[in-house]
Scaffold this motif. Structure first.
Motif, short mmCIF file in Angstrom:
data_model
loop_
_atom_site.label_atom_id
_atom_site.label_comp_id
_atom_site.label_asym_id
_atom_site.label_seq_id
_atom_site.Cartn_x
_atom_site.Cartn_y
_atom_site.Cartn_z
N GLU A 294 -0.81 -22.60 17.02
CA GLU A 294 0.34 -22.33 16.17
C GLU A 294 -0.14 -21.25 15.07
N ALA A 295 0.57 -20.26 15.00
CA ALA A 295 -0.12 -19.28 13.62
C ALA A 295 1.28 -18.47 13.06
N ALA A 296 0.84 -18.19 11.88
CA ALA A 296 1.66 -17.41 11.14
C ALA A 296 1.41 -15.87 11.11
N HIS A 297 2.19 -15.02 10.86
CA HIS A 297 1.68 -13.67 10.49
C HIS A 297 3.24 -12.96 9.83
N ASN B 166 8.92 -10.43 7.07
CA ASN B 166 8.80 -11.53 6.58
C ASN B 166 7.97 -12.45 7.13
N LEU B 167 7.16 -13.33 6.67
CA LEU B 167 6.20 -14.24 7.21
C LEU B 167 6.70 -15.35 8.00
N HIS B 168 6.28 -15.38 9.07
CA HIS B 168 7.02 -16.25 10.19
C HIS B 168 5.84 -16.80 11.00
N GLY B 169 6.22 -17.63 11.92
CA GLY B 169 5.31 -18.38 12.86
C GLY B 169 5.78 -18.28 14.28
N HIS C 44 -3.10 -22.77 13.13
CA HIS C 44 -2.53 -22.97 11.75
C HIS C 44 -3.10 -21.89 10.73
N SER C 45 -3.29 -20.71 10.93
CA SER C 45 -3.70 -19.76 10.24
C SER C 45 -2.79 -18.81 10.00
N LEU C 46 -2.96 -17.68 8.79
CA LEU C 46 -2.32 -16.48 8.79
C LEU C 46 -3.09 -15.49 9.55
N LEU D 285 -7.26 -8.71 12.40
CA LEU D 285 -5.86 -8.85 12.63
C LEU D 285 -4.92 -8.63 11.55
N SER D 286 -5.35 -7.47 10.76
CA SER D 286 -4.38 -7.37 9.60
C SER D 286 -3.19 -6.79 10.17
N VAL D 287 -2.97 -6.27 11.22
CA VAL D 287 -1.85 -5.82 12.10
C VAL D 287 -1.68 -6.79 13.18
N PRO D 288 -1.34 -8.07 13.32
CA PRO D 288 -1.42 -8.99 14.40
C PRO D 288 -0.57 -8.96 15.48
N THR D 289 -0.69 -7.68 16.34
CA THR D 289 0.35 -7.52 17.46
C THR D 289 -0.53 -8.55 18.56
N LEU D 290 0.45 -8.70 19.58
CA LEU D 290 -0.14 -9.34 20.82
C LEU D 290 -1.27 -8.64 21.20
N GLU D 291 -1.33 -7.31 21.31
CA GLU D 291 -2.36 -6.40 21.92
C GLU D 291 -3.49 -6.71 21.08
#
Length: 141
Positions: free
Chosen positions: A31-34, A47-50, A89-91, A98-104
């Motif tokens: 589980e993680a947020a971004h 918006n911050l979401h997970g 459980h991280s941002l 991962l400053s731009v955390p896309t799936l890629e």
């Protein structure tokens, strides 16, 4: 090509994996947020979401000499869990790379984490099952 056994109890040699190419895989969840800061004002991704993520790694190869498998699943599991724990459980935006955390980008990041431990790594798939979204990175051998 299917191997047919004349007698499954005695014809074990016909089941030899020697020389065959296999791909095995294992998946773990985290589980993680971004957030996606580069989106325009008012865009929901800003918006911050997970999410719940599923990380799958595949190893392609031949059965190792003197062993009966391509790779020990316990090693694959241990390596994959260690990688997922770094994300769990991280941002994601705060993780180096991962400053731009896309799936890629997360696929690339995970591949770099795993490759040293599992040189036969052939594929990384990251998915968000609740959204029916996934991304697969194919690695050259």
């Amino acid at each position: 090509m299917a191997t047919e056994l004349t007698n499954p109890q005695t014809d074990r040699a016909a089941l030899s994996p020697s020389g065959e190419m296999f791909e095995i895989s294992k998946a773990v969840t985290f589980e993680a947020a971004h957030f996606m800061g580069g989106k325009p004002e008012g865009h929901p991704y800003r918006n911050l979401h997970g999410h719940s993520f599923r990380l799958e790694a595949a190893i392609k190869g031949r059965v190792k000499p003197g062993e009966e498998w391509v790779e020990d699943f316990s090693k694959l599991t241990e390596t994959l869990k260690a990688t997922a724990e770094k994300l769990d459980h991280s941002l994601l935006n705060e993780i180096d790379g991962l400053s731009v955390p896309t799936l890629e980008r997360i696929c690339l990041w995970a591949a770099r984490e795993i490759k040293a431990e599992l040189p036969g790594l052939s594929r990384i798939t990251l998915s968000r099952p609740s959204l029916n979204e996934s991304c697969t990175l194919e690695l050259g051998q």
